[in-house]
Motif scaffolding. Structure first.
Motif, PDB file in Angstrom:
ATOM      1  N   ARG A  56       0.815  -1.213   0.000  1.00 44.66           N
ATOM      2  CA  ARG A  56       0.000   0.000   0.000  1.00 44.66           C
ATOM      3  C   ARG A  56       0.852   1.267   0.000  1.00 44.66           C
ATOM      4  N   ALA A 179      -2.076   5.899   2.310  1.00 46.84           N
ATOM      5  CA  ALA A 179      -2.075   4.602   2.982  1.00 46.84           C
ATOM      6  C   ALA A 179      -0.987   4.540   4.043  1.00 46.84           C
ATOM      7  N   GLU A 206      -8.497   4.885   0.563  1.00 44.44           N
ATOM      8  CA  GLU A 206      -7.451   3.989   1.060  1.00 44.44           C
ATOM      9  C   GLU A 206      -7.879   3.321   2.365  1.00 44.44           C
ATOM     10  N   PRO A 216      -4.503  -3.295  -3.202  1.00 44.66           N
ATOM     11  CA  PRO A 216      -4.465  -2.026  -3.931  1.00 44.66           C
ATOM     12  C   PRO A 216      -4.040  -2.153  -5.383  1.00 44.66           C
TER      13      PRO A 216
END
Length: 367
Positions: A56, A179, A206, A216
């Motif tokens: 992320r 993130a 996020e 993601p």
């Protein structure tokens, strides 16, 4: 690339190395070594695919191809041509060599790149295409004190390009930074979340990806899919495993903004990310927001500098936010992303750069 063990390196914005190491170790189940600006680890194809799919807050995942001492161009060519280029490059693949030089005899980045291109042509037995191509394999070369480190990028576009950003508002927060901020705050999707100045919705989106355990990178492609040893069945297996882990969050995620266009952009982006059904969108000033549950995180990237339309300094804005937080968010954690340094402000939790500007995470405190 054969399915042999390799050394990988996740490039990370400085300040987020620990968060990146924690998330990758959880997904890959291999030891991580934290370095400034990145995280190194070993693995095979499965670990490489997982790192690109799940990271992320990393910006790229690269494969360490080789390293050696080098003080002249003949040595650079001779040692580079011996590297196993054929494991990562098909004949006829266009390349882009990105060079950084620091305190080294070889300091002409353009000639260094040309030398590497010539070495690759010799190793593969075919000239490297010069014309524009739909895909160009990035090769990262770093010369530091006459030591050369060559890496192959496995990600193609930077990993913050999730594929969901359709609409933008001024000075958006990059997805990997958003993130990273959530993870640094210790928020793992098990308590409510609020962004009361959501802009185009990146923080809330996020947060929803984390809460729903959505990978993601599930909506994009990667450079490793162009490699000679790409294993499509393994990639689809990794994708299927990720899909089975998805679940509906049992928390409340709220994205609000007083600007109508910002809410419109956030809704479009959330829909493109596949998480719009998990986010409550509200058009209102932050002063109208209250906690949605007993515990949660309020994390926002407020407008500051040129983004502030009203006559108000950032410390004044922070004081007003802190007052509203104290009165309405008992039991919550509050954090604001603001410029750094600022006078008359609490000690920041984390310092980093957003769009080239120095910023920091400033905690809101209940009095």
């Amino acid at each position: 690339m054969k399915n042999t063990e390799e050394q990988f390196y996740a490039i990370v914005a400085p300040g987020f190395e620990s968060a990146c190491a924690d998330e990758l170790e959880k997904r890959l189940q291999v030891p991580m070594t934290i370095e400034h600006g990145g995280v190194s680890f070993h693995g095979k194809l499965r670990e490489l695919y997982l790192a690109n799919l799940w990271s992320r807050c990393a910006s790229r995942i690269v494969v360490r191809l080789g390293h050696f001492s080098c003080r002249d161009f003949p040595t650079l060519y001779r040692k580079a041509v011996r590297l196993p280029w054929g494991r990562f490059l098909k004949p006829g693949t266009a390349i882009e060599v990105r060079v950084t030089c620091r305190q080294s005899r070889l300091n002409h980045s353009g000639r260094v790149a040309e030398t590497i291109s010539d070495a690759i042509s010799k190793a593969l037995g075919t000239p490297v295409p010069q014309q524009d191509m739909s895909f160009r394999q990035q090769i990262l070369l770093r010369l530091d004190n006459d030591h050369c480190q060559i890496s192959i990028d496995s990600s193609a576009e930077r990993l913050h390009r999730r594929g969901y950003r359709q609409q933008m508002t001024p000075a958006p927060l990059r997805e990997t930074l958003a993130a990273g901020c959530l993870l640094h705050c210790g928020w793992l999707g098990n308590s409510d979340f609020l962004d009361a100045m959501c802009g185009s919705g990146t923080l809330a989106i996020e947060a929803a990806l984390i809460a729903g355990d959505l990978a993601p990178g599930r909506q994009r492609t990667f450079a490793f899919q162009q490699w000679p040893g790409y294993r499509e069945n393994l990639w689809h297996t990794v994708l299927s495993e990720a899909e089975r882990q998805q679940h509906n969050p049992s928390i409340t995620i709220t994205a609000s903004d007083q600007d109508e266009q910002a809410i419109h952009a956030a809704k479009i982006n959330a829909k493109a990310a596949g998480v719009d059904q998990w986010i409550q969108f509200e058009q209102c000033p932050y002063q109208q927001q209250h906690r949605s549950g007993t515990h949660g995180l309020w994390l926002s990237n407020p407008p500051y500098g040129e983004r502030l339309h009203q006559i108000q300094t950032t410390p004044q804005l922070f004081q007003e936010l802190n007052h509203h937080f104290d009165a309405n968010f008992s039991g919550w954690q509050g954090v604001m992303i603001l410029p750094h340094p600022l006078r008359r402000m609490p000690e920041p939790q984390l310092q980093f750069r957003n769009g080239g500007l120095p910023v920091a995470l400033y905690p809101l405190h209940l009095t």
